[in-house]
Write an enzyme that holds these catalytic residues in place. Structure first.
Site, PDB file in Angstrom:
ATOM      1  N   VAL A   1      -8.616  -2.926  11.672  1.00  0.00           N
ATOM      2  CA  VAL A   1      -8.759  -4.356  11.986  1.00  0.00           C
ATOM      3  C   VAL A   1      -9.384  -4.537  13.376  1.00  0.00           C
ATOM      4  O   VAL A   1     -10.327  -5.316  13.542  1.00  0.00           O
ATOM      5  CB  VAL A   1      -7.384  -5.073  11.907  1.00  0.00           C
ATOM      6  CG1 VAL A   1      -7.529  -6.541  12.271  1.00  0.00           C
ATOM      7  CG2 VAL A   1      -6.784  -4.913  10.520  1.00  0.00           C
TER       8      VAL A   1
ATOM      9  N   ARG B   1      -5.776   4.588  21.248  1.00  0.00           N
ATOM     10  CA  ARG B   1      -4.958   5.781  21.453  1.00  0.00           C
ATOM     11  C   ARG B   1      -5.819   6.933  21.987  1.00  0.00           C
ATOM     12  O   ARG B   1      -5.418   7.675  22.836  1.00  0.00           O
ATOM     13  CB  ARG B   1      -4.294   6.183  20.131  1.00  0.00           C
ATOM     14  CG  ARG B   1      -2.836   6.492  20.361  1.00  0.00           C
ATOM     15  CD  ARG B   1      -2.109   6.786  19.097  1.00  0.00           C
ATOM     16  NE  ARG B   1      -2.511   5.914  17.991  1.00  0.00           N
ATOM     17  CZ  ARG B   1      -2.040   6.038  16.773  1.00  0.00           C
ATOM     18  NH1 ARG B   1      -1.177   6.971  16.496  1.00  0.00           N
ATOM     19  NH2 ARG B   1      -2.424   5.242  15.805  1.00  0.00           N
TER      20      ARG B   1
ATOM     21  N   LYS C   1       2.858  -8.569  11.007  1.00  0.00           N
ATOM     22  CA  LYS C   1       3.907  -9.243  10.206  1.00  0.00           C
ATOM     23  C   LYS C   1       5.300  -8.687  10.485  1.00  0.00           C
ATOM     24  O   LYS C   1       6.277  -9.421  10.515  1.00  0.00           O
ATOM     25  CB  LYS C   1       3.601  -9.134   8.720  1.00  0.00           C
ATOM     26  CG  LYS C   1       3.563  -7.713   8.278  1.00  0.00           C
ATOM     27  CD  LYS C   1       3.092  -7.481   6.891  1.00  0.00           C
ATOM     28  CE  LYS C   1       2.867  -6.007   6.708  1.00  0.00           C
ATOM     29  NZ  LYS C   1       1.596  -5.502   7.115  1.00  0.00           N
TER      30      LYS C   1
ATOM     31  N   GLY D   1      -6.772   4.749  -1.674  1.00  0.00           N
ATOM     32  CA  GLY D   1      -6.448   4.374  -0.296  1.00  0.00           C
ATOM     33  C   GLY D   1      -5.700   3.051  -0.182  1.00  0.00           C
ATOM     34  O   GLY D   1      -5.484   2.556   0.917  1.00  0.00           O
TER      35      GLY D   1
ATOM     36  N   GLU E   1      -0.072   4.038   0.583  1.00  0.00           N
ATOM     37  CA  GLU E   1       0.109   5.122   1.551  1.00  0.00           C
ATOM     38  C   GLU E   1       0.712   6.327   0.826  1.00  0.00           C
ATOM     39  O   GLU E   1       1.230   6.197  -0.280  1.00  0.00           O
ATOM     40  CB  GLU E   1       1.111   4.700   2.621  1.00  0.00           C
ATOM     41  CG  GLU E   1       0.924   3.292   3.118  1.00  0.00           C
ATOM     42  CD  GLU E   1       0.329   3.238   4.493  1.00  0.00           C
ATOM     43  OE1 GLU E   1       0.447   4.246   5.206  1.00  0.00           O
ATOM     44  OE2 GLU E   1      -0.260   2.206   4.827  1.00  0.00           O
TER      45      GLU E   1
ATOM     46  N   ASP F   1       6.998  -4.865   2.696  1.00  0.00           N
ATOM     47  CA  ASP F   1       5.803  -5.535   3.228  1.00  0.00           C
ATOM     48  C   ASP F   1       5.775  -6.998   2.753  1.00  0.00           C
ATOM     49  O   ASP F   1       5.616  -7.920   3.560  1.00  0.00           O
ATOM     50  CB  ASP F   1       4.564  -4.772   2.739  1.00  0.00           C
ATOM     51  CG  ASP F   1       3.264  -5.443   3.114  1.00  0.00           C
ATOM     52  OD1 ASP F   1       2.813  -5.261   4.258  1.00  0.00           O
ATOM     53  OD2 ASP F   1       2.698  -6.177   2.270  1.00  0.00           O
TER      54      ASP F   1
ATOM     55  N   LYS G   1       6.273 -10.779   4.859  1.00  0.00           N
ATOM     56  CA  LYS G   1       5.328 -11.891   4.690  1.00  0.00           C
ATOM     57  C   LYS G   1       6.054 -13.127   4.149  1.00  0.00           C
ATOM     58  O   LYS G   1       5.763 -14.258   4.550  1.00  0.00           O
ATOM     59  CB  LYS G   1       4.191 -11.469   3.761  1.00  0.00           C
ATOM     60  CG  LYS G   1       3.303 -10.369   4.380  1.00  0.00           C
ATOM     61  CD  LYS G   1       2.409  -9.736   3.325  1.00  0.00           C
ATOM     62  CE  LYS G   1       1.483  -8.680   3.914  1.00  0.00           C
ATOM     63  NZ  LYS G   1       0.832  -7.866   2.889  1.00  0.00           N
TER      64      LYS G   1
HETATM   65  N1  HSE Z   1      -0.140  -2.783   2.374  1.00  0.00           N
HETATM   66  C1  HSE Z   1      -0.457  -4.187   2.270  1.00  0.00           C
HETATM   67  C2  HSE Z   1      -0.937  -4.479   0.861  1.00  0.00           C
HETATM   68  C3  HSE Z   1      -1.495  -4.644   3.224  1.00  0.00           C
HETATM   69  O1  HSE Z   1      -1.009  -3.599   0.021  1.00  0.00           O
HETATM   70  O2  HSE Z   1      -1.217  -5.633   0.599  1.00  0.00           O
HETATM   71  C4  HSE Z   1      -0.953  -4.821   4.607  1.00  0.00           C
HETATM   72  O3  HSE Z   1       0.032  -5.815   4.646  1.00  0.00           O
END
Ligand code: HSE
Length: 431
Positions: free
Chosen positions: A19, A50, A110, A192, A195, A206, A210
């Protein structure tokens, strides 16, 4: 927006992953276009990374990159800070430092907002500075600003979203190709999307973060990740999806936030939605959020919920807003909200899809039926799938209370004739 002075607004970017790098590229490429359209000229001042030595696609002037994020925040030449590091620390500390130094902040984080957002919004409100976070939910989809500004006066009843692209991709492959969960997850990993450790996506963490952010904006009360009831998709089977399809439904991982009396109910779980619902058409890794308001009726916002460029697009919009506000001398619009009163899932009602693995012998149905009847759960339809050792009973209930369904399932687990209680899906839509 009118012209607000010619001096560029120098931006400090914390983090240069997908990003951050896309944002730096957009600012560098489009600074002239942005200036002519908005009256604000952006300039990448410093970027905290980094590894300073790493090869990067965008060429930046010597000395722009540093590994010292605190030095970026405290640099007197930096006027606005963008945080795209992710995680809670050091992002939290850096944002607080930036606000303390009088700099508005844009974040895509988030996890941070859903866990310690209260502290950050209090600091931003006290400092009279913007803390903007469009990219934190559903990546590139303009969602936070429409909810916060365009719908500021709307009485929102319910927000329902597909806010995780990875799980939506997996469920789409299962629906459209009959893939198993394991096959579809492996495919998502090879592309991809997922993960190597897919827990945050497939277990709904996740989407839960949100959902907390969405509920906070939609209802104007602070909701944290811990308030969100959460179930993931790992238990959903090809049988469930095929069965749902036969009944005219698709299975989606939904984030749902609604007002119940004066309390906020917020949850993430797989659900069956009618195939005619606009959310049913959201396929692959796309995201969408469906909003129901009293005056406005139904709205849906759809797009790319992840990825460097789409997410950077949302960050850029916030950045222009913060920069414009800064130059125009306006106070930031951050407000500290009071904590929401949360309605537990136990008190909600829904129709349910329940799959129960059983012994295939006389009297099983009667025994199970008695348990449901004892708890006032009325069965709408029942079908047996498979035979012998493979036998599963699939029930669709009439609208029932969550507490009664859970108590029934708990008792069913103790019946000798029940091998296993399998998938539980809430059914969205009219009975
Ligand atoms: N891993 C999230 C998704 C994206 O698959 O939508 C990042 O929030």
């Amino acid at each position: 927006m009118g012209r607000v002075g010619n001096a560029p607004v120098r931006v400090g970017v914390l983090g240069c992953g997908n990003v951050g790098a896309a944002l730096v590229e957009l600012i560098t490429r489009d600074a002239d276009v942005i200036a002519s359209r908005t009256g604000v000229r952006l300039e990448v001042g410093r970027v905290a990374v980094r590894n300073v030595a790493k090869e990067r696609a965008v060429q930046l002037p010597e000395g722009t990159l540093t590994h010292d994020a605190e030095a970026v925040v405290s640099d007197p030449g930096i006027e606005v800070v963008v945080e795209v590091i992710g995680g809670i620390e050091p992002a939290r500390m850096l944002i607080l430092q930036a606000l303390k130094a009088g700099k508005p902040v844009v974040t895509a984080n988030k996890e941070l907002l859903a866990n310690v957002g209260g502290e950050l919004f209090e600091a931003a409100a006290a400092a009279g500075l913007d803390l903007l976070y469009e990219a934190s939910v559903a990546g590139g989809i303009p969602l936070i600003r429409p909810l916060r500004e365009s719908l500021a006066g709307e009485r929102i009843r319910r927000v329902m979203g597909i806010v995780n692209g990875t799980t939506n991709y997996i469920l789409t492959r299962m629906s459209e190709e009959g893939a198993s969960y394991t096959e579809a997850l492996a495919e998502a990993q090879s592309l991809g999307y997922a993960e190597r450790d897919p827990t945050a996506d497939v277990e709904g963490f996740d989407a839960g973060a949100k959902a907390a952010i969405l509920a906070t904006i939609a209802f104007g009360r602070h909701v944290v990740a811990g308030d969100v009831y959460r179930e993931g998709i790992a238990g959903v089977t090809a049988v469930d999806i095929a069965f749902a399809s036969r009944l005219g439904y698709v299975v989606k991982l939904l984030a749902v936030a609604e007002l119940v009396d004066d309390r906020v109910a917020v949850r993430v779980h797989p659900a069956m939605i009618p195939s005619t619902h606009p959310l049913a058409a959201v396929r692959d890794s796309f995201n969408a959020v469906f909003i129901e308001g009293e005056a406005v009726g139904e709205l849906m916002l759809y797009g790319r919920g992840a990825g460097g460029m789409p997410t950077a697009s949302a960050v850029l919009g916030d950045l222009i807003d913060a920069a414009h506000n800064l130059r125009a001398g306006g106070a930031g619009r951050s407000v500290a909200l009071s904590r929401a009163r949360v309605c537990p899932i136990d008190e909600l009602s829904s129709q349910y899809y329940l799959s129960i693995e059983v012994l295939d012998q006389p009297g099983v149905l009667a025994a199970i039926g008695t348990v449901f009847a004892d708890h006032g759960v009325s069965i709408r339809s029942m079908e047996q799938v498979g035979m012998g050792e493979e036998a599963q009973l699939i029930f669709i209930t009439h609208t029932a209370r969550e507490r009664d369904v859970q108590t029934s399932l708990h008792e069913l687990r103790h019946l000798d004739v029940v091998e296993r209680v399998g998938t539980v899906l809430r059914v969205i839509g009219p009975e």
